[in-house]
Design an enzyme around this catalytic site. Structure first.
Site, PDB file in Angstrom:
ATOM      1  N   ASP A   1      15.702   5.523  -4.292  1.00  0.00           N
ATOM      2  CA  ASP A   1      14.422   4.923  -4.684  1.00  0.00           C
ATOM      3  C   ASP A   1      13.696   5.841  -5.674  1.00  0.00           C
ATOM      4  O   ASP A   1      13.222   5.385  -6.729  1.00  0.00           O
ATOM      5  CB  ASP A   1      13.571   4.682  -3.422  1.00  0.00           C
ATOM      6  CG  ASP A   1      12.183   4.177  -3.730  1.00  0.00           C
ATOM      7  OD1 ASP A   1      12.049   2.982  -4.053  1.00  0.00           O
ATOM      8  OD2 ASP A   1      11.219   4.964  -3.665  1.00  0.00           O
TER       9      ASP A   1
ATOM     10  N   ILE B   1      -0.774   3.604  -7.539  1.00  0.00           N
ATOM     11  CA  ILE B   1      -1.295   4.666  -8.421  1.00  0.00           C
ATOM     12  C   ILE B   1      -1.138   4.241  -9.878  1.00  0.00           C
ATOM     13  O   ILE B   1      -0.044   3.878 -10.293  1.00  0.00           O
ATOM     14  CB  ILE B   1      -0.512   5.990  -8.218  1.00  0.00           C
ATOM     15  CG1 ILE B   1      -0.502   6.406  -6.746  1.00  0.00           C
ATOM     16  CG2 ILE B   1      -1.069   7.096  -9.098  1.00  0.00           C
ATOM     17  CD1 ILE B   1       0.420   7.586  -6.456  1.00  0.00           C
TER      18      ILE B   1
ATOM     19  N   LYS C   1      12.717   5.477  -9.948  1.00  0.00           N
ATOM     20  CA  LYS C   1      11.382   5.744 -10.501  1.00  0.00           C
ATOM     21  C   LYS C   1      11.463   6.809 -11.596  1.00  0.00           C
ATOM     22  O   LYS C   1      10.743   6.733 -12.598  1.00  0.00           O
ATOM     23  CB  LYS C   1      10.430   6.148  -9.375  1.00  0.00           C
ATOM     24  CG  LYS C   1      10.168   4.978  -8.416  1.00  0.00           C
ATOM     25  CD  LYS C   1       9.526   5.417  -7.122  1.00  0.00           C
ATOM     26  CE  LYS C   1       9.279   4.245  -6.178  1.00  0.00           C
ATOM     27  NZ  LYS C   1       8.924   4.658  -4.817  1.00  0.00           N
TER      28      LYS C   1
ATOM     29  N   GLY D   1       7.018   1.596  10.289  1.00  0.00           N
ATOM     30  CA  GLY D   1       7.271   0.579   9.265  1.00  0.00           C
ATOM     31  C   GLY D   1       7.379   1.137   7.854  1.00  0.00           C
ATOM     32  O   GLY D   1       7.385   0.390   6.885  1.00  0.00           O
TER      33      GLY D   1
HETATM   34  N1  HSE Z   1      10.258   2.775   0.321  1.00  0.00           N
HETATM   35  C1  HSE Z   1       9.444   3.231  -0.785  1.00  0.00           C
HETATM   36  C2  HSE Z   1       8.681   4.488  -0.367  1.00  0.00           C
HETATM   37  C3  HSE Z   1       8.513   2.127  -1.189  1.00  0.00           C
HETATM   38  O1  HSE Z   1       8.772   4.879   0.809  1.00  0.00           O
HETATM   39  O2  HSE Z   1       8.029   5.108  -1.184  1.00  0.00           O
HETATM   40  C4  HSE Z   1       8.073   2.188  -2.608  1.00  0.00           C
HETATM   41  O3  HSE Z   1       9.166   2.260  -3.492  1.00  0.00           O
END
Ligand code: HSE
Length: 412
Positions: free
Chosen positions: A196, A131, A200, A182
């Protein structure tokens, strides 16, 4: 001009694949006479890979090759990605990355080094995968004072929550399915516990508000405690539960930054961002709300953003892009308990009707919620908005209840 990829995992191999597939147009758009992939660094062997002839095992080969102008870092993590990035920038090479952990942790220092060497450090792929979000914030929205940025920044957790909401699947089953598909790693902690998304938020906050935000300053809660009961109460309230990463301007010197599950009203644009998709809302003083939506993870969507940065580096040889932010001090990010919110509370009560009356007395008024099949001693309500510290202190004083869940409520 020549390019090297360091780290041939999902994203790195996607970059090589896209670079080869769309090569002619990529070269044309780069404004260079030629733009070629020269090396791929990885400790593993890739016998039979179409790029087998490009593999090297020693970073020095790339570092000492004056023909390499752009290094694509898709190793992930801090070490050795940081060491290689710093060395490449110091050697006058531009670096492009999808590595959110590194940008969130060392972005200020690496951008400073890029600036001093008159090269670029670009990371469009680090937030929202494919994005476009970094450039829109820094270029297209540059005339705005941005007051808030909030979004669904992690595809894996959004997939899990979507399964819980749409199919009534338990958290554990949905996580297992995410792993099977996956999306989630074998060790899903970074996704599920919000780390994560938190990285961000650091990057978005730095871009929107101009100062580095370090991951440890972002209060972070994941989704592992969200239950199907909470999903049902959110439905009764009129919304859905999403993992929301957000940062907002508090005053001219301070911001708030947080990742947590949140009730999102069903008419919010973020409420309909489902499955592995991401959605990011930016609130500017001139534009109002603008929302970016798309594939926030995955090999080719992420490669799309990385290769675009490679093209941009090639177009800006010995010209810097305007990325950069200042360092911040300890008081820059306010304590999350000082941030105003409303709270959804689910609890078991010795005397449910007395407990609701106590809650009304404590908070002025509350909105009670119901769900089918709830045990007789379960209560659920939403408080009015107030600084979280004040809400928690009132909850602590309530007698005869045991809180099972508390989830923040968003206003977008
Ligand atoms: N593991 C992350 C997600 C990948 O599921 O968004 C991108 O940071």
């Amino acid at each position: 001009m020549y390019v090297a990829i360091i780290g041939y995992g999902g994203v790195g191999s996607g970059v090589a694949e896209l670079f080869t597939k769309n090569h002619d147009n990529i070269v044309k758009r780069s404004t260079q006479a030629q733009l070629e992939l020269k090396y791929i660094l990885d400790v593993r062997d890739f016998t039979g890979d179409p790029n087998e002839h490009l593999f090297v095992k020693d970073f020095e080969t790339i570092l000492n090759d004056a023909e390499i102008g752009i290094v694509v870092e898709t190793i992930g993590g801090i070490h050795p990605a940081y060491d290689y990035t710093l060395a490449a920038l110091k050697a006058g090479k531009s670096v492009v990355t999808s590595n959110k952990e590194l940008v969130a942790t060392k972005g200020y220092e690496l951008l400073k080094m890029a600036d001093s060497m008159n090269v670029n450090y670009l990371f469009e792929a680090s937030v929202g995968g494919g994005i476009p979000i970094i450039r829109p914030i820094t270029q297209c929205l540059a005339a705005n004072e941005i007051n808030e940025v909030a979004g669904i920044l992690n595809g894996t957790t959004n997939f899990i929550l979507t399964k819980m909401i749409a199919e009534g699947m338990s958290f554990e089953t949905a996580l297992a399915l995410a792993q099977e598909n996956g999306y989630a790693e074998k060790d899903p902690t970074a996704d599920v516990e919000g780390h994560d998304a938190s990285r961000k938020v650091c990057i978005l906050a730095a871009l929107c508000f101009g100062k580095h935000v370090y991951p440890e300053e972002v209060y972070t809660e994941g989704i592992s405690k969200v239950t199907l009961e909470d999903v049902e109460y959110a439905r009764d309230w009129g919304g859905v539960i999403k993992l929301i990463g957000r940062a907002a301007r508090v005053d001219k010197d301070r911001i708030s930054a947080m990742v947590s599950p949140a009730f999102v009203p069903k008419n919010s644009q973020l409420a309909s961002v489902d499955d592995v998709f991401n959605g990011i809302l930016v609130r500017g003083d001139a534009i109002g709300d603008v929302v970016f939506y798309g594939r926030g993870a995955g090999k080719m969507p992420t490669a799309s953003a990385v290769v675009a940065d490679v093209i941009d580096c090639a177009k800006h040889v010995e010209r810097k892009k305007m990325f950069g932010w200042e360092d911040s001090d300890k008081n820059y990010v306010v304590n999350y308990l000082d941030v105003e919110t409303a709270l959804y509370i689910r609890a078991v009560a010795d005397e449910p009707s007395t407990a609701i009356k106590d809650a009304e007395k404590a908070f002025g008024s509350v909105k009670t919620l119901t769900r089918e099949g709830a045990p007789a001693n379960e209560i659920a309500f939403v408080t009015p908005r107030a600084p979280e510290k004040a809400l928690r202190s009132k909850l602590e004083k309530m007698q005869g209840i045991k809180i099972l869940s508390s989830i923040r409520i968003t206003e977008y």
